[in-house]
Structures are given as structure tokens and as C-alpha cells.
Design an enzyme around this catalytic site. Sequence first.
Site, PDB file in Angstrom:
ATOM      1  N   ARG A  24       5.650 -29.733 -25.548  1.00 26.38           N
ATOM      2  CA  ARG A  24       5.196 -30.527 -26.713  1.00 26.38           C
ATOM      3  C   ARG A  24       6.307 -30.738 -27.726  1.00 26.38           C
ATOM      4  NH1 ARG A  24       3.278 -28.864 -31.375  1.00 26.38           N
ATOM      5  NH2 ARG A  24       2.478 -26.905 -30.579  1.00 26.38           N
ATOM      6  N   TYR A  78       2.479 -57.652 -31.639  1.00 26.35           N
ATOM      7  CA  TYR A  78       1.465 -57.203 -30.693  1.00 26.35           C
ATOM      8  C   TYR A  78       0.167 -56.875 -31.460  1.00 26.35           C
ATOM      9  CZ  TYR A  78      -0.923 -54.064 -27.478  1.00 26.35           C
ATOM     10  OH  TYR A  78      -1.864 -53.455 -26.707  1.00 26.35           O
ATOM     11  N   ASP A 150      10.774 -54.077 -32.796  1.00 26.34           N
ATOM     12  CA  ASP A 150      10.164 -53.847 -31.489  1.00 26.34           C
ATOM     13  C   ASP A 150      10.853 -54.772 -30.499  1.00 26.34           C
ATOM     14  OD1 ASP A 150       8.583 -54.018 -29.157  1.00 26.34           O
ATOM     15  OD2 ASP A 150       6.752 -53.543 -30.255  1.00 26.34           O
ATOM     16  N   LYS A 175       6.633 -50.940 -20.392  1.00 29.13           N
ATOM     17  CA  LYS A 175       6.990 -52.267 -19.889  1.00 29.13           C
ATOM     18  C   LYS A 175       8.316 -52.198 -19.131  1.00 29.13           C
ATOM     19  CE  LYS A 175       3.210 -53.582 -22.008  1.00 29.13           C
ATOM     20  NZ  LYS A 175       2.794 -52.713 -23.017  1.00 29.13           N
TER      21      LYS A 175
HETATM   22  C1  PLP Z   1       5.519 -55.753 -27.834  1.00 27.83           C
HETATM   23  C2  PLP Z   1       4.638 -54.560 -27.641  1.00 27.83           C
HETATM   24  N1  PLP Z   1       4.776 -53.495 -28.459  1.00 27.83           N
HETATM   25  C3  PLP Z   1       4.010 -52.397 -28.317  1.00 27.83           C
HETATM   26  C4  PLP Z   1       3.019 -52.325 -27.347  1.00 27.83           C
HETATM   27  C5  PLP Z   1       2.196 -51.078 -27.223  1.00 27.83           C
HETATM   28  O1  PLP Z   1       2.656 -50.333 -26.134  1.00 27.83           O
HETATM   29  P1  PLP Z   1       1.773 -49.287 -25.288  1.00 27.83           P
HETATM   30  O2  PLP Z   1       0.710 -50.061 -24.575  1.00 27.83           O
HETATM   31  O3  PLP Z   1       2.794 -48.643 -24.397  1.00 27.83           O
HETATM   32  O4  PLP Z   1       1.190 -48.312 -26.265  1.00 27.83           O
HETATM   33  C6  PLP Z   1       2.849 -53.404 -26.477  1.00 27.83           C
HETATM   34  C7  PLP Z   1       1.802 -53.329 -25.425  1.00 27.83           C
HETATM   35  O5  PLP Z   1       1.436 -54.313 -24.820  1.00 27.83           O
HETATM   36  C8  PLP Z   1       3.667 -54.547 -26.626  1.00 27.83           C
HETATM   37  O6  PLP Z   1       3.532 -55.622 -25.821  1.00 27.83           O
END
Ligand code: PLP
Length: 359
Positions: A24, A78, A150, A175
Site C-alpha cells: 500500500r 473526460y 491529462d 489506456k
Molecule cells: C482522458 C481520460 N482521463 C481519465 C480517465 C479516467 O481513467 P480511468 O478509467 O483509468 O480511471 C479516462 C477514462 O476514460 C480518460 O479517457
Amino acid sequence: MRPVFQSSTFTNPVGSTAEVLYTRYGNNPNQVHIGKRLALLEGAEASLFVSSGMGATALAHLAVLRPGDHLISSEWIYGGVHRLFTEEFGRFGIEVAFVDPLRSRAWKEALRKNTRALFVETPTNPLLRVVDLEPIAALAKAEGLALLVDSTFASPIAFRPLEHGADIVIHSATKYLNGHADVIAGAVAGTDAVVDEVRRLMQLWGQAIDPHAAWLIERGMRTLAVRMARHSATGIAVAEWFARQPQVAAVHYPGLPSHRDHETAKRVLEGFGGMVGIELKGGARAAERFLRALTIAAHAPSLGGVETLVSEPRLTSHKGLTPEERVRGGIPDGFLRFSLGLEDAEDLIADFAQALAQL
Ligand SMILES: Cc1ncc(COP(=O)(O)O)c(C=O)c1O
């Protein structure tokens, strides 16, 4: 590859005051290794993987924001992160304002005395808009704000935000970084000080990544560069092909000269990637017929994996909006988002051609 240290704990020499190893805490060898690997790719002092992209986004922001602070976020983010900001940050006394990230004055206009950080996602979902970070980074620097980016859609192969003035990079490692659609994970990269704070929060909020997931990510990252090259080659081939089809009203791909951000994309991206958006002329009915006819691509959310996935934003990321709001946002019904995988591009195009022929 190193083995999986599938253990929650490790024996300690009796009487030792050295760091206690406990999974952890994020100091399991599998966890430590992938952090070093991503830091090298991003050109960061340090990086840390956690148990999801949402976890990474939440912890990165909590590392730089305090109660009473104000965050300015791009409005093209997102949906889950949008909900995190609007439904959760209020309980920490953090206010969030949303701006059009490509309207250069918008960021400055939204500044308040208590603004502490700016958040951008680029390229965006599902229109693949490419945000030029440099003016936003200049504002952040002048005002002493943290710029968080991001960079999930690009991966560090195509775009490294720290080279463009960002302070913190966030990934949904679910991803491209992992790339095999078999892990949920996230990552944060930045200075040692920021990553140490994210680590402290990760330990206290219980966000550590499982060692087996970390090991799978190491497996995935070993092929990241070749996968990204293939995704980009297929991306341009598929986007150009869709642009010639009469059933398709518009194609959104930053590698096409017709894309609004093509010039920026050419300047800042190394490879345009495997994400493509199209608008079918026949609306939602045509989209459903097309999806039912596909034989290779799967109808599924998520992206960045070895297999091609197609989703409809009206039923996934943009479900909360009315059809009119979606039209105003440039995502009319009939919009399909493709995450092109590693299959043969000609096979994919043949599959898309037979599906279009059934509309
Ligand atoms: C651009 C982006 N950021 C963050 C996330 C969140 O990621 P996670 O599903 O791994 O929690 C996603 C998920 O689709 C995403 O497309």
C-alpha cells in the site's frame, strides 16, 4: 522482465530503521519500476502509478489545492473528471470554473485571487482538439499557478506536457500506457516534491496499484513506442478513407489538414495517434446499424488497447447532455469514436466499408 512480487508485505531485518516495504505504500518493486520508467519517458523527476486514472486525477489535484482554492479547468475533459470537479471538490472547499481552452483570453478572464491551478486535457475527447499549452503555461508561470495536464490520449510518445511548460502530467494508464485493455490504472508525473505529496495521499487514501497490474503495465510499456507508431499509421489511413465516404458528414482527426488544430498538432505532436471521430449522415439510426454490422471492431467504451473499439459519445461520455447541447458541442447524434487497435488497417477498412454499405 522482473517477476511479479505478488506480496502485500516483505520481511524486515530485525532492528532495521530502513524504509518498511508494504505494497500500500507503493514501494513494491513492480510499482517502483514502472514509476521510474514513466518518469524517464515524460522527462520528469519522478512519477507514481495508482489504481485508476480517476485516482491519479483526484490525487494530483489534491496535492496542489487547499480548501478555499480555485481551479480553472478546460471544459473539454473526460466526463468522470468533470463529475469529480463538480460533485466532489466542493466538499473540500475547492471551487472549479470551466473555460473554452482554445479561447486564449478565457483563462485570464477566469482568474481569481484564490486561483491556484489550471487543468487541461489534450488531445480532447471525442473531437481530438489539440490544445497549445504554451500560452496557458506562460499564464500559469506569470501567476504562480500549477498547470496539470491529462495527456492520456497522446501518451508520452506523442506528447510530453512538461516540455511545453506543464508542471504535472496525469494519465489514465488503463489506456495507451498499458495498451492491452486488461488493467485499470493511473499515473502522475512531475517534480519529486509533487510526486512525494501524491505518494503521501496515495498511502493515506489507499490508492496503491496492485503488483500484478503494475507488472502488466511494465509488459505494456515495453511496446508503447511501436504500438503508438502503428496506431498513428492506421489512424491516418482510416481517417483519410472515411473522409472519402459519401455516408460520412465529417471526420475528426488531427492528422487531416481539414482538422481545425492540424497546424498545432503538426507542431506539438509526434504522431497523430489512433483516435478518430466521424459523423454519419444518417444520425443515431445509421450509427446503430453501422455498429451492428461490424465484425472486427467491438462496440465498447475505453481506448488505447490492441483491439479496435468504437463508442457513441451520445450514450457514453456525453450522455448527460441533451441532443441540442451535443450539437452545439460539435457532437451530433451519429457521431462515432474509434480507438483503432493494432489490427491490419486494410482489414479494418474492409470491415468499415461493409458496415457503411449496410446503412
Ligand atoms: C482522458 C481520460 N482521463 C481519465 C480517465 C479516467 O481513467 P480511468 O478509467 O483509468 O480511471 C479516462 C477514462 O476514460 C480518460 O479517457
